[in-house]
Design a protein around this motif. Sequence first.
Motif, mmCIF file in Angstrom:
data_model
loop_
_atom_site.group_PDB
_atom_site.id
_atom_site.type_symbol
_atom_site.label_atom_id
_atom_site.label_comp_id
_atom_site.label_asym_id
_atom_site.label_seq_id
_atom_site.Cartn_x
_atom_site.Cartn_y
_atom_site.Cartn_z
ATOM 1 N N ILE A 174 -48.988 62.287 115.689
ATOM 2 C CA ILE A 174 -47.639 62.870 116.159
ATOM 3 C C ILE A 174 -46.292 62.186 115.639
ATOM 4 N N GLU A 175 -46.156 60.767 115.656
ATOM 5 C CA GLU A 175 -45.156 60.038 115.271
ATOM 6 C C GLU A 175 -44.884 60.326 113.790
ATOM 7 N N GLU A 176 -46.133 60.442 112.927
ATOM 8 C CA GLU A 176 -45.664 60.877 111.549
ATOM 9 C C GLU A 176 -45.188 62.155 111.275
ATOM 10 N N THR A 177 -45.593 63.107 112.085
ATOM 11 C CA THR A 177 -45.243 64.677 112.048
ATOM 12 C C THR A 177 -43.719 64.577 112.602
ATOM 13 N N ASP A 178 -43.365 63.874 113.468
ATOM 14 C CA ASP A 178 -42.076 63.852 113.904
ATOM 15 C C ASP A 178 -40.929 63.325 112.882
ATOM 16 N N LYS A 179 -41.440 62.233 112.095
ATOM 17 C CA LYS A 179 -40.878 61.634 110.932
ATOM 18 C C LYS A 179 -40.437 62.555 109.882
ATOM 19 N N ILE A 180 -41.497 63.394 109.538
ATOM 20 C CA ILE A 180 -41.576 64.320 108.370
ATOM 21 C C ILE A 180 -40.524 65.449 108.804
ATOM 22 N N MET A 181 -40.715 65.882 110.150
ATOM 23 C CA MET A 181 -39.746 67.037 110.445
ATOM 24 C C MET A 181 -38.245 66.450 110.714
#
Length: 266
Positions: A174-181
């Motif tokens: 989830i944290e990785e997805t937020d960084k990519i977004m």
Amino acid sequence: MLKDITLGQFFPGNSFLHRLDPRTKIIATMALMVIIFLARSLWAYLLLAAVVLVLVAVSTIPPRTVLKSLKPLIFIILFTGSLNLFLTRGEGYPLIEWWIFRIYGEGIYFAAMMASRIIMLIVVSTVVLTYTTSPIDLTDGIERLLAPGKLIRLPVHEFAMMMTIALRFIPTLIEETDKIMSAQKARGADFTTGSLKKRVQSLLPILIPLFISAFRRAEDLAVAMECRCYRGGAGRTKMKQLRMGMRDMVFFVTLVALTVGVVFVN
């Protein structure tokens, strides 16, 4: 929204729930879910709501954190409540009638009950289990509960390890997805406007780097486990042995009393 998803996170503490044996919490979570589904009357739901509030207070987890875990599921709660509200047919005349919609008193009752059931299921599964149990304790608890499966040569240790790793990596992904977004937004990407098809297409640039990052993390984890000579559960010993104490017995007795109370008020 992604930062509000707290599934799989562990909050260290020294509360009554934190000190319970992980096997007790796993069994209690499943038992409470069954008890919630057994509830049929208003008094049963009020009793369960009081128990859930007591569990939140005993866990010492901030109520704001518990409410934050419900935020990503608001759509599901509202959708389920709306279905029961508009599709339930009651006796007598409807309270509200507009176009093809008719709302009866029974519809309002069942909508409130179903929404409360979903909320209590989420709170119980997070507060009693994931928020107050470390990944290592959770692995040990699952492995001990599934120990009889070793008699028929089931890979119990590997199964428990797999479940715990999957649960532990949810916050990381989830944290990785937020960084990519955030990185895509900085480059001019738009995920909130346009048609549904356009929004789905805008998610494709997120999925590819997310999958690459997930595979890279999985490979790093495998290398780290091999460097530590991990070879499965054969011959492994544990520094911390699980033992159920008096508090676990008290918790089980309370669960039995709660089950009897729910059945009685039904």
